[in-house]
Design a protein around this motif. Structure first.
Motif, mmCIF file in Angstrom:
data_model
loop_
_atom_site.group_PDB
_atom_site.id
_atom_site.type_symbol
_atom_site.label_atom_id
_atom_site.label_comp_id
_atom_site.label_asym_id
_atom_site.label_seq_id
_atom_site.Cartn_x
_atom_site.Cartn_y
_atom_site.Cartn_z
ATOM 1 N N ILE A 23 41.757 -8.403 5.828
ATOM 2 C CA ILE A 23 40.356 -8.139 4.969
ATOM 3 C C ILE A 23 40.518 -6.648 4.439
ATOM 4 O O ILE A 23 40.867 -5.657 5.331
ATOM 5 C CB ILE A 23 39.373 -8.116 5.772
ATOM 6 C CG1 ILE A 23 39.123 -9.647 6.376
ATOM 7 C CG2 ILE A 23 37.999 -7.761 4.973
ATOM 8 C CD1 ILE A 23 38.119 -9.935 7.080
ATOM 9 N N PRO A 24 40.312 -6.353 3.292
ATOM 10 C CA PRO A 24 40.283 -4.910 2.804
ATOM 11 C C PRO A 24 39.118 -4.142 3.245
ATOM 12 O O PRO A 24 38.369 -4.604 3.810
ATOM 13 C CB PRO A 24 40.033 -5.040 1.206
ATOM 14 C CG PRO A 24 40.097 -6.559 1.010
ATOM 15 C CD PRO A 24 40.133 -7.399 2.081
ATOM 16 N N LEU A 25 39.595 -2.854 3.454
ATOM 17 C CA LEU A 25 38.525 -1.999 4.240
ATOM 18 C C LEU A 25 37.326 -1.963 3.735
ATOM 19 O O LEU A 25 36.283 -1.996 4.479
ATOM 20 C CB LEU A 25 39.269 -0.674 4.451
ATOM 21 C CG LEU A 25 40.646 -0.545 5.088
ATOM 22 C CD1 LEU A 25 41.169 1.082 4.955
ATOM 23 C CD2 LEU A 25 40.365 -0.938 6.482
ATOM 24 N N MET A 26 37.065 -1.834 2.263
ATOM 25 C CA MET A 26 35.838 -1.792 1.962
ATOM 26 C C MET A 26 34.858 -3.146 2.192
ATOM 27 O O MET A 26 33.774 -2.998 2.520
ATOM 28 C CB MET A 26 35.944 -1.869 0.346
ATOM 29 C CG MET A 26 34.722 -1.401 -0.417
ATOM 30 S SD MET A 26 34.334 0.544 -0.107
ATOM 31 C CE MET A 26 32.690 0.583 -0.872
ATOM 32 N N SER A 88 35.243 3.469 7.165
ATOM 33 C CA SER A 88 34.267 4.364 7.329
ATOM 34 C C SER A 88 33.227 3.963 8.450
ATOM 35 O O SER A 88 32.674 4.921 8.991
ATOM 36 C CB SER A 88 33.526 4.830 5.890
ATOM 37 O OG SER A 88 32.804 3.799 5.275
ATOM 38 N N VAL A 89 32.800 2.526 8.214
ATOM 39 C CA VAL A 89 31.785 2.419 9.496
ATOM 40 C C VAL A 89 32.444 2.694 10.668
ATOM 41 O O VAL A 89 31.798 3.409 11.684
ATOM 42 C CB VAL A 89 31.251 0.942 9.031
ATOM 43 C CG1 VAL A 89 30.462 0.620 10.354
ATOM 44 C CG2 VAL A 89 30.742 0.716 7.694
ATOM 45 N N LEU A 281 20.438 4.488 7.557
ATOM 46 C CA LEU A 281 21.763 4.639 7.911
ATOM 47 C C LEU A 281 22.544 5.268 6.750
ATOM 48 O O LEU A 281 23.460 6.182 6.988
ATOM 49 C CB LEU A 281 22.267 3.503 8.175
ATOM 50 C CG LEU A 281 21.549 2.807 9.551
ATOM 51 C CD1 LEU A 281 22.422 1.316 9.878
ATOM 52 C CD2 LEU A 281 22.090 3.774 10.850
ATOM 53 N N GLY A 282 22.362 4.680 5.621
ATOM 54 C CA GLY A 282 23.287 5.273 4.429
ATOM 55 C C GLY A 282 22.697 6.530 4.238
ATOM 56 O O GLY A 282 23.709 7.622 3.629
ATOM 57 N N ILE A 283 21.590 6.970 4.238
ATOM 58 C CA ILE A 283 20.920 8.498 3.759
ATOM 59 C C ILE A 283 21.341 9.400 4.774
ATOM 60 O O ILE A 283 21.747 10.555 4.781
ATOM 61 C CB ILE A 283 19.619 8.547 3.376
ATOM 62 C CG1 ILE A 283 19.309 7.572 2.200
ATOM 63 C CG2 ILE A 283 19.144 9.850 3.020
ATOM 64 C CD1 ILE A 283 17.618 7.591 1.904
ATOM 65 N N VAL A 290 27.108 3.662 -1.060
ATOM 66 C CA VAL A 290 27.532 2.235 -1.879
ATOM 67 C C VAL A 290 27.719 1.200 -0.908
ATOM 68 O O VAL A 290 27.521 -0.091 -1.444
ATOM 69 C CB VAL A 290 29.158 2.767 -2.194
ATOM 70 C CG1 VAL A 290 29.739 1.601 -3.106
ATOM 71 C CG2 VAL A 290 29.080 4.046 -3.123
ATOM 72 N N THR A 291 27.902 1.339 0.399
ATOM 73 C CA THR A 291 27.704 0.284 1.304
ATOM 74 C C THR A 291 26.376 -0.175 1.638
ATOM 75 O O THR A 291 25.997 -1.411 1.602
ATOM 76 C CB THR A 291 28.477 0.606 2.509
ATOM 77 O OG1 THR A 291 29.878 0.933 2.176
ATOM 78 C CG2 THR A 291 28.645 -0.708 3.333
#
Length: 677
Positions: A23-26, A88-89, A281-283, A290-291
């Motif tokens: 699976i791609p990382l993104m 990144s996660v 979590l994103g902020i 983007v995720t």
């Protein structure tokens, strides 16, 4: 298949493919965030469902989420060992959560595993096991209870089938949860094994294939291993917690897709919480916006659409109910409901709404409760529910009291004023609006707040509007208590006495008297304001004399004599002498000679001239008592008491007529006048 069936089927197949297809990382980051979102949603729903049937798909959902999480572990392990990176996660959880300290990261991971494996999973497994055993043990008793309700007519055949099926689903659910808890236990063990594989394998592969030094390989693969462990164990911990919450819930109907869409997405407000958490979590973390932003946006959009659909369904349901009500009104059968008449009604104009509105400080409902309690204590009567409603046909400050649909009393109130009644000596400085006190017909004044204190200092009786209404309503109920006591109410009183004195009731009803005969006697007592609270004495007397006569008038006289102590205390309490007007020998003889006996009973037959003369003589003597501030009471011999009462009640409804046998021998009686012809 429906679209949602295909979606669920594709998701299950995709989870399987994740274990064998790179699976791609993104995409891997995206799926890891989806895993966290799904875990949050599950535990929030588990905490907010009140009935297990609302989330009965949980055992199957537990298997799917465990499989999904293990597939993600396989994918991250493949990327860690082959590419020395996992997105990144994973890297964020490894570096940010551990704070740059590998020992801290390992300790945090081990704590999460221990809490999940030993505390939550072990407890959930035990609860599910015990719940399944007790549910199976209780099934025969529940089945017998359903059969008993069906045989007694409390439920029909369809309801019995539904209840039996619910019991079966509960047993299936507990059995499923007993097995599903093993998934969580195995997942915790798999997490530890994968951690060791990533760490040991990473060190070997880093030094062999990636040309890293030992320290560089340890630093790289330790962060990725810790991140992978945390990003999988946190959702696992949430879901295992949810299994402990939901473990006592019952099973459900329908396939997986139907249950997932109908139950999992039935709480749009909770989706807003999940969306806000993901956006947070994103902020505030290094996870890319983007995720997180697309997922949070989709969740918020889904919640908005679901909430809009729920509101539309609620409006449609409300509209459908209104249409059904309108249709019922139009149907011929709806007229039947209009035939019922409330025993007591209190209607008022729109200006008096604050009296009954609790939001505006009105306490009329509480006062009515106290009125019913007072009547039960003083009269022994259970007053029916008093219907309260506003009536736009009345004046704004007007109210009426109805007994069985007929107006029996009315009055007017001035809110923000007080009713002041004079003590007998008028004070010209007390200014107000002249009126009449509604309960007793006394002259009174409506005064404002500024005049209240002066009126009280002058000896006036000052009461507020709610007290005026409560007093008036109490007096109306007492005056018409005999009309409120029917056969059904009498039967309830009889059943109440039967609980404590079964032998007495069985001897009286129906061997001596029926419920209708008892009701007539009790109504006659209430009509003359004699309390029927001492039903045991009343029933004992009726059982003694009911074998000799069925005449309710004669039986009432026997009961009154048996209640002599009560009647004496009612009219001569506090040790004061009872001031009465006695009936002279000539009048007693006249009444006795006018009694006519028939096969249906006896009655008084007096010519109009004699009746008018009696009214005049009695009024002259009673005025002496009234001028002295005493309650007007007439004392007569037992043989003529009820006939005299029947004669006088035509013009003097509230007059009290007693006989010598109804008073205790030690009672002090003072005659202030004698009525003779």
């Amino acid at each position: 298949m429906k679209a949602r069936d295909l979606l669920i089927l594709s998701g299950i197949i995709g989870i399987i493919l994740m274990m064998v297809v790179p699976i791609p990382l993104m995409l891997l980051d995206f799926l890891l965030i989806v895993n966290i979102s799904l875990a949050l949603m599950i535990i929030l729903i588990a905490m907010n469902t009140q009935d297990a049937l609302d989330f009965s798909i949980f055992p199957t959902l537990l298997l799917i989420t465990t499989l999904f999480r293990l597939a993600l572990n396989v994918s991250t392990t493949r990327n860690i060992l082959s590419e020395a990176e996992a997105g990144s996660v994973v890297e964020t959880f490894g570096s940010f959560v551990a704070g740059g300290n590998l020992v801290v990261g390992f300790v945090v991971f081990l704590i999460l595993v221990i809490v999940q494996f030993i505390v939550i999973t072990k407890g959930s497994e035990r609860v599910a096991e015990v719940g399944a055993r007790f549910t199976l043990d209780a099934m025969p008793g529940k089945q017998m209870a359903i059969d008993a309700d069906l045989n007694s007519g409390l439920i029909n055949e369809q309801e019995a089938k539904e209840r039996r099926r619910k019991i079966e689903r509960e047993a299936d659910f507990y059995g499923a949860m007993d097995g599903a808890s093993k998934f969580v236990k195995g997942d915790a063990i798999a997490g530890i094994v994968i951690l060791l594989i990533n760490m040991i394998g990473g060190l070997i592969i880093g030094a062999t294939y990636h040309d890293m030094s030992l320290m560089e390989s340890l630093q790289t693969f330790s962060i990725l291993t810790i991140g992978d462990g945390l990003v999988s164990q946190i959702p696992a911990l949430l879901i295992s917690s949810a299994s402990g919450i939901i473990v006592t819930r019952a099973a459900s109907e329908g396939n997986l897709a139907t249950d997932l869409t109908a139950q999992l997405f039935s709480y749009p407000k909770l989706l807003y919480v999940v969306a806000g958490t993901i956006l947070f979590l994103g902020i505030f973390t290094p996870i890319h916006l983007v995720t997180t932003v697309p997922i949070a946006g989709l969740l918020a959009l889904a919640a908005y659409r679901m909430q809009r659909n729920l509101n539309r369904q609620a409006e449609e349901t409300e509209q459908l109910v209104e249409e059904q009500q309108i249709e019922e009104v139009r149907s011929p059968e709806s007229v039947v409901s209009l035939l019922s008449v409330d025993p007591i009604e209190f209607e008022f104009g729109y200006g008096l709404i604050p009296l009954a509105d609790t939001n505006q400080g009105g306490d009329l409902l509480d006062r009515i409760i106290m009125i019913r309690r007072q009547c039960a204590l003083e009269l022994g009567l259970v007053v029916p529910v008093i219907r309260i409603r506003d009536n736009i046909q009345l004046k704004p400050n007007e109210y009426v009291i109805k007994i069985k649909g007929n107006t029996v009393a009315r009055g007017e109130l001035l809110l923000n004023h007080y009713l002041a009644m004079s003590p007998g000596i008028e004070d010209d400085s007390i200014l107000g609006i002249e009126t009449t006190e509604p309960a007793f017909g006394l002259p009174a004044l409506w005064i404002d707040e500024n005049m209240k204190e002066r009126a009280e200092l002058s000896g006036y009786t000052v009461v507020d509007p709610p007290s005026v209404v409560a007093t008036h309503l109490t007096e109306v109920v007492k005056r018409h208590a005999h009309e409120l006591l029917g056969r059904q109410e009498t039967k309830m009183l009889v059943e109440n006495v039967k609980e404590s004195y079964p032998a007495l009731v069985e001897d009286l009803v129906p061997n001596v008297l029926n419920v209708g005969d008892i009701q007539k006697v009790l109504a006659k007592l209430l009509k003359e304001k004699i309390s029927i609270r001492d039903l045991v004495t009343i029933f004992e007397t009726l059982a003694d004399y009911g074998t000799y006569t069925k005449d309710p008038d004669i039986l009432t006289e026997y009961v009154r004599q048996a209640l002599s102590r009560q009647i004496t205390n009612q009219y001569a309490s506090g040790g004061d002498s009872l001031k009465v007007v006695t009936i002279g020998p000539s009048l007693e003889k006249k009444i006795a000679e006018s009694v006519q006996q028939t096969e249906h009973g006896s009655y008084l037959a007096l010519d109009p001239v004699s009746s008018q003369a009696i009214f005049q003589k009695v009024s002259e003597q009673l005025n002496k008592l009234i001028q002295q501030g005493q309650q007007p009471v007439i004392l007569a011999s037992p043989t003529i008491r009820m006939y005299l009462r029947q004669l006088l009640e035509r013009t003097m409804q509230d007059i009290t007529v007693l006989s010598y046998s109804e008073l205790e021998p030690q009672a002090e009686i003072q005659s202030v006048g004698v009525v003779n012809l």
